[in-house]
Design an enzyme around this catalytic site. Structure first.
Site, PDB file in Angstrom:
ATOM      1  N   HIS A   1       0.836  -1.243  -0.070  1.00 44.33           N
ATOM      2  CA  HIS A   1      -0.069   0.098   0.052  1.00 44.33           C
ATOM      3  C   HIS A   1       0.742   1.357  -0.066  1.00 44.33           C
ATOM      4  CE1 HIS A   1      -2.804  -3.227   0.929  1.00 44.33           C
ATOM      5  NE2 HIS A   1      -2.373  -3.274   1.857  1.00 44.33           N
ATOM      6  N   CYS A   2       2.032   1.284  -0.433  1.00 42.87           N
ATOM      7  CA  CYS A   2       2.757   2.282  -0.649  1.00 42.87           C
ATOM      8  C   CYS A   2       3.472   2.979   0.434  1.00 42.87           C
ATOM      9  CB  CYS A   2       2.223   3.477  -1.641  1.00 42.87           C
ATOM     10  SG  CYS A   2       1.572   2.783  -3.169  1.00 42.87           S
TER      11      CYS A   2
END
Ligand code: PLP
Length: 396
Positions: free
Chosen positions: A351-352
């Protein structure tokens, strides 16, 4: 749609969409209509001509700015500059404000849209950065933040809500803390705008980056940056404005100073319709709806054996994000199975936000993230719970 217990092909017609934290879907019909209307009737170049259609395009942009200002508590709409997404807004703020020799404080739950620009500036100009850890619920120790300020600290950056944990940080208190030390605050409202109340002026936020395509229900390719009126950021892109064309410098007038090139007028028209939808529903009622769904989801997932749910408990303040890991199971495999067998769209992986995964102890595996939105129902949540239970029971 009933959740099927055996493999079958799901179509986009019956998708159960639980990936609102990445991009909201579906959009309210008014958003589609506004985009189409803009393409048909308002798609001349705003700010670059005086014919009727160009003026109408400028009006469309102004209307969107005014609605955003109402929703986000901004006194003067021109203090909002449109960008293509949150990442560009965050880069504009960071590269426009931070100077060589500065010290910046950020949290360990920042998105890589903050982490990477800071790391790039560390390498290129030697700035110092302190990342403050969070606890298992995603909360900061404010004393630790206070202690991290030095005489060189000019900026505190924090997300309002973590895109992994769904936790909510105390934005107003953090702004006070930054100001007490003579620093500014940049708030990343990617996961809160359109989901929970955001009061930029009341909380004395100096800069805030937002997406148009998540909780504000606009199309992809829209977003923006709020810049407090007294703050003069260096522009990070030059040219492409109709105003002060004879000058070699970027115009000083807002929003032109920070809006180089032709904007995404049809997208922003859609964003205005999305924001109008949020205003009509009422942000408090959207927040209550999502909090109730998330509590149901959190409780249901916590009851499943072998599952670890990340972030604050169901009764703590949080946004509509619930991430989890399942013993011995690859999150990517779970997300794949949910999609292909049950028609449920969730997201798996980092999720970055690798720093947040370090905090949650999930950096090696990543996590599955389900995120609810304005159109999510209890039935959608129950279908996800049923599917996850089945996957857990039948896991090898
Ligand atoms: C907290 C946070 N910041 C920044 C971003 C980047 O947003 P965008 O995709 O609009 O650039 C995201 C996207 O998920 C996010 O969750």
């Amino acid at each position: 749609m009933n959740v099927q217990k055996s493999a079958r092909k799901a179509t986009s017609d019956d998708i159960i969409y639980l990936d609102h934290a990445a991009t909201s879907w579906p959009k309210p019909p008014a958003v589609l209509e506004a985009v189409q209307h803009a393409l048909l009737h308002e798609s001349a170049n705003p700010g670059r001509g005086s014919h009727r259609m160009a003026v109408q395009a400028s009006r469309t942009l102004l209307k969107a700015r005014q609605q955003l200002a109402r929703l986000l508590d901004v006194r003067n709409p021109v203090d909002i500059a449109f960008t293509a997404n949150t990442t560009i807004a965050l880069n504009m703020a960071i590269f426009g404000y931070v100077r060589p020799g500065d010290h910046v404080i950020a949290t360990m739950t920042e998105h890589n849209s903050v982490w990477r620009p800071l790391e790039a500036l560390k390498r290129s100009t030697g700035i110092q950065v302190t990342y403050i850890p969070v606890d298992a619920c995603g909360q900061l120790d404010l004393h630790e933040v206070d202690q991290a300020f030095t005489a060189q600290t000019r900026l505190l950056i924090c997300n309002h809500s973590s895109n992994l944990l769904g936790s909510i940080l105390p934005a107003a208190e953090l702004a006070q803390l930054a100001h007490r030390h003579g620093a500014r605050i940049l708030l990343d409202i990617a996961q809160s705008a359109g989901h929970i109340p955001v009061k930029l002026q009341e909380w004395e936020i100096d800069m805030a980056a937002f997406p148009g395509h998540k909780g504000l229900l606009g199309p992809q390719g829209t977003g923006g940056l709020y810049i407090a009126p007294e703050l003069d950021l260096s522009p990070w892109l030059y040219g492409g404005t109709g105003s002060q064309s004879e000058e070699a410098d970027q115009p000083s007038v807002r929003p032109d100073r920070y809006e180089p090139g032709t904007p995404n007028t049809p997208g922003i028209a859609g964003l205005a319709a999305g924001v109008q939808y949020v205003l009509d529903q009422g942000i408090e009622s959207i927040a209550a709806h999502e909090q109730q769904l998330v509590a149901r989801l959190w409780d249901g997932l916590s009851d499943i054996k072998g599952l670890r749910v990340l972030g604050p408990a169901a009764d703590e303040p949080r946004t509509g994000i619930v991430s989890f890991v399942m013993e011995q199971q690859d999150p990517a495999q779970i997300a794949f199975q949910l999609d292909r067998q049950y028609g449920i769209a969730v997201r798996a992986g980092m999720h970055c936000t690798p720093l947040a995964h370090r905090m949650a102890g999930t950096v090696a595996t990543g996590a599955v993230r389900a995120s609810v939105g304005y159109g999510t129902t209890e039935q959608h949540v129950d279908q996800l719970l049923e599917a996850v239970q089945f996957i857990q029971r039948t896991a090898k």
